[in-house]
Design a protein around this motif. Structure first.
Motif, PDB file in Angstrom:
ATOM      1  N   GLY A  94       0.820  -1.211   0.000  1.00 25.77           N
ATOM      2  CA  GLY A  94       0.000   0.000   0.000  1.00 25.77           C
ATOM      3  C   GLY A  94       0.850   1.256   0.000  1.00 25.77           C
ATOM      4  O   GLY A  94       0.569   2.213  -0.727  1.00 25.77           O
ATOM      5  N   ALA A  95       1.924   1.249   0.802  1.00 25.26           N
ATOM      6  CA  ALA A  95       2.820   2.410   0.857  1.00 25.26           C
ATOM      7  C   ALA A  95       3.547   2.599  -0.471  1.00 25.26           C
ATOM      8  O   ALA A  95       3.672   3.724  -0.975  1.00 25.26           O
ATOM      9  N   ALA A  96       4.017   1.521  -1.060  1.00 26.95           N
ATOM     10  CA  ALA A  96       4.761   1.612  -2.318  1.00 26.95           C
ATOM     11  C   ALA A  96       3.882   2.101  -3.465  1.00 26.95           C
ATOM     12  O   ALA A  96       4.334   2.845  -4.335  1.00 26.95           O
ATOM     13  N   LEU A  97       2.617   1.692  -3.469  1.00 23.68           N
ATOM     14  CA  LEU A  97       1.700   2.037  -4.553  1.00 23.68           C
ATOM     15  C   LEU A  97       0.834   3.253  -4.250  1.00 23.68           C
ATOM     16  O   LEU A  97       0.068   3.700  -5.108  1.00 23.68           O
ATOM     17  N   ASP A  98       0.923   3.748  -3.003  1.00 24.24           N
ATOM     18  CA  ASP A  98       0.093   4.868  -2.554  1.00 24.24           C
ATOM     19  C   ASP A  98      -1.395   4.537  -2.697  1.00 24.24           C
ATOM     20  O   ASP A  98      -2.185   5.321  -3.234  1.00 24.24           O
ATOM     21  N   VAL A  99      -1.747   3.339  -2.239  1.00 28.28           N
ATOM     22  CA  VAL A  99      -3.125   2.864  -2.275  1.00 28.28           C
ATOM     23  C   VAL A  99      -3.577   2.646  -0.826  1.00 28.28           C
ATOM     24  O   VAL A  99      -2.841   2.055  -0.029  1.00 28.28           O
ATOM     25  N   SER A 100      -4.761   3.110  -0.493  1.00 27.92           N
ATOM     26  CA  SER A 100      -5.268   2.988   0.872  1.00 27.92           C
ATOM     27  C   SER A 100      -5.484   1.510   1.231  1.00 27.92           C
ATOM     28  O   SER A 100      -5.746   0.681   0.356  1.00 27.92           O
ATOM     29  N   PRO A 101      -5.377   1.172   2.525  1.00 26.07           N
ATOM     30  CA  PRO A 101      -5.578  -0.231   2.938  1.00 26.07           C
ATOM     31  C   PRO A 101      -6.899  -0.847   2.458  1.00 26.07           C
ATOM     32  O   PRO A 101      -6.888  -1.964   1.944  1.00 26.07           O
ATOM     33  N   PRO A 102      -8.045  -0.146   2.578  1.00 24.07           N
ATOM     34  CA  PRO A 102      -9.288  -0.771   2.091  1.00 24.07           C
ATOM     35  C   PRO A 102      -9.279  -1.024   0.581  1.00 24.07           C
ATOM     36  O   PRO A 102      -9.744  -2.069   0.125  1.00 24.07           O
ATOM     37  N   ASN A 103      -8.742  -0.079  -0.187  1.00 22.52           N
ATOM     38  CA  ASN A 103      -8.697  -0.263  -1.646  1.00 22.52           C
ATOM     39  C   ASN A 103      -7.733  -1.372  -2.034  1.00 22.52           C
ATOM     40  O   ASN A 103      -8.017  -2.157  -2.941  1.00 22.52           O
ATOM     41  N   LEU A 104      -6.595  -1.457  -1.338  1.00 31.95           N
ATOM     42  CA  LEU A 104      -5.643  -2.516  -1.637  1.00 31.95           C
ATOM     43  C   LEU A 104      -6.226  -3.878  -1.269  1.00 31.95           C
ATOM     44  O   LEU A 104      -6.009  -4.857  -1.987  1.00 31.95           O
ATOM     45  N   ALA A 105      -6.979  -3.942  -0.188  1.00 36.04           N
ATOM     46  CA  ALA A 105      -7.608  -5.213   0.198  1.00 36.04           C
ATOM     47  C   ALA A 105      -8.531  -5.718  -0.907  1.00 36.04           C
ATOM     48  O   ALA A 105      -8.534  -6.912  -1.229  1.00 36.04           O
ATOM     49  N   VAL A 106      -9.278  -4.814  -1.521  1.00 42.47           N
ATOM     50  CA  VAL A 106     -10.174  -5.183  -2.625  1.00 42.47           C
ATOM     51  C   VAL A 106      -9.359  -5.691  -3.814  1.00 42.47           C
ATOM     52  O   VAL A 106      -9.696  -6.707  -4.427  1.00 42.47           O
ATOM     53  N   LEU A 170      13.308  11.986 -13.801  1.00 40.09           N
ATOM     54  CA  LEU A 170      12.633  13.205 -13.362  1.00 40.09           C
ATOM     55  C   LEU A 170      11.246  12.906 -12.793  1.00 40.09           C
ATOM     56  O   LEU A 170      10.845  13.493 -11.777  1.00 40.09           O
ATOM     57  N   LEU A 171      10.517  11.993 -13.416  1.00 35.59           N
ATOM     58  CA  LEU A 171       9.193  11.637 -12.895  1.00 35.59           C
ATOM     59  C   LEU A 171       9.301  10.968 -11.526  1.00 35.59           C
ATOM     60  O   LEU A 171       8.483  11.226 -10.639  1.00 35.59           O
ATOM     61  N   HIS A 172      10.317  10.121 -11.330  1.00 33.99           N
ATOM     62  CA  HIS A 172      10.529   9.519 -10.010  1.00 33.99           C
ATOM     63  C   HIS A 172      10.839  10.593  -8.967  1.00 33.99           C
ATOM     64  O   HIS A 172      10.358  10.530  -7.838  1.00 33.99           O
ATOM     65  N   ARG A 173      11.627  11.585  -9.350  1.00 36.56           N
ATOM     66  CA  ARG A 173      11.963  12.666  -8.422  1.00 36.56           C
ATOM     67  C   ARG A 173      10.705  13.431  -8.013  1.00 36.56           C
ATOM     68  O   ARG A 173      10.509  13.754  -6.846  1.00 36.56           O
ATOM     69  N   VAL A 174       9.851  13.731  -8.974  1.00 36.75           N
ATOM     70  CA  VAL A 174       8.602  14.426  -8.674  1.00 36.75           C
ATOM     71  C   VAL A 174       7.714  13.548  -7.786  1.00 36.75           C
ATOM     72  O   VAL A 174       7.120  14.028  -6.810  1.00 36.75           O
ATOM     73  N   ALA A 175       7.631  12.254  -8.087  1.00 32.50           N
ATOM     74  CA  ALA A 175       6.777  11.342  -7.319  1.00 32.50           C
ATOM     75  C   ALA A 175       7.215  11.235  -5.862  1.00 32.50           C
ATOM     76  O   ALA A 175       6.384  11.040  -4.976  1.00 32.50           O
ATOM     77  N   LYS A 176       8.507  11.371  -5.589  1.00 27.84           N
ATOM     78  CA  LYS A 176       9.014  11.274  -4.219  1.00 27.84           C
ATOM     79  C   LYS A 176       8.587  12.446  -3.356  1.00 27.84           C
ATOM     80  O   LYS A 176       8.745  12.413  -2.145  1.00 27.84           O
TER      81      LYS A 176
END
Length: 180
Positions: A94-106, A170-176
């Motif tokens: 969830g942390a790596a994908l930036d997905v909330s626990p309930p959404n990741l559970a689904v 550059l996109l990874h830098r922005v995402a961080k």
């Protein structure tokens, strides 16, 4: 906010001299109609440019992985992360994908129902559950990785290898920057 006058980029040439329309796939916007809009106020915005590129990349993903393998982009990411990270748990995903626990559970429930992964108790910490690929999940991941290795060339082929590497960096830098 001031309004710009329509661009004078369009020529007043007779219709007979206009280029023939290109054939578009069903559901794709009319490229010629989009070209007629003055997009100068958006052209300098990174978010607009990223979104426009993302549309092309999503179509490409759907054509190469989504339809043939029945994968959603987030499912592909889960497969690759689980494959490359033994003993990964739902919280880490969830942390790596930036997905909330309930959404990741689904998402994980759907992938488990497909037979691609399962949850197992950790050997080291019996309170924790690990996400593990099944044989079918590993096979699907291998097929998807093989396709993914070359599928973006269709969209990003306009960039040199160095430009593509720089774009990704550059996109990874922005995402961080999330959370700041």
């Amino acid at each position: 906010m001031s309004r710009r006058a329509p661009s004078s980029r369009r020529s007043a040439a007779p219709a007979a001299q206009e280029p023939a329309e290109t054939e578009l796939a069903p559901g794709e916007p009319e490229a010629a109609e989009a070209e007629m809009l003055d997009q100068a106020d958006l052209g300098g915005l990174a978010g607009y440019a990223i979104t426009r590129a993302q549309v092309q990349l999503k179509r490409n993903f759907q054509r190469n992985l989504g339809q043939p393998l029945g994968l959603k982009a987030v499912e592909f990411s889960v497969l690759v992360l689980v494959d490359g990270n033994p003993e990964v748990n739902q919280k880490q995903l969830g942390a790596a994908l930036d997905v909330s626990p309930p959404n990741l559970a689904v998402i994980l429930d759907r992938m488990a129902a497909q037979g691609w992964l399962r949850r197992e108790r950790s050997e080291r910490d019996r309170r924790a559950q690990q996400i593990v690929l099944t044989a079918a999940g590993r096979s699907l991941c291998q097929k998807a990785r093989k396709i993914a290795a070359t599928m973006e060339q269709e969209v990003l082929g306009v960039l040199s290898a160095a430009e593509r590497a720089l774009l990704i960096e550059l996109l990874h830098r922005v995402a961080k920057q999330r959370g700041r």
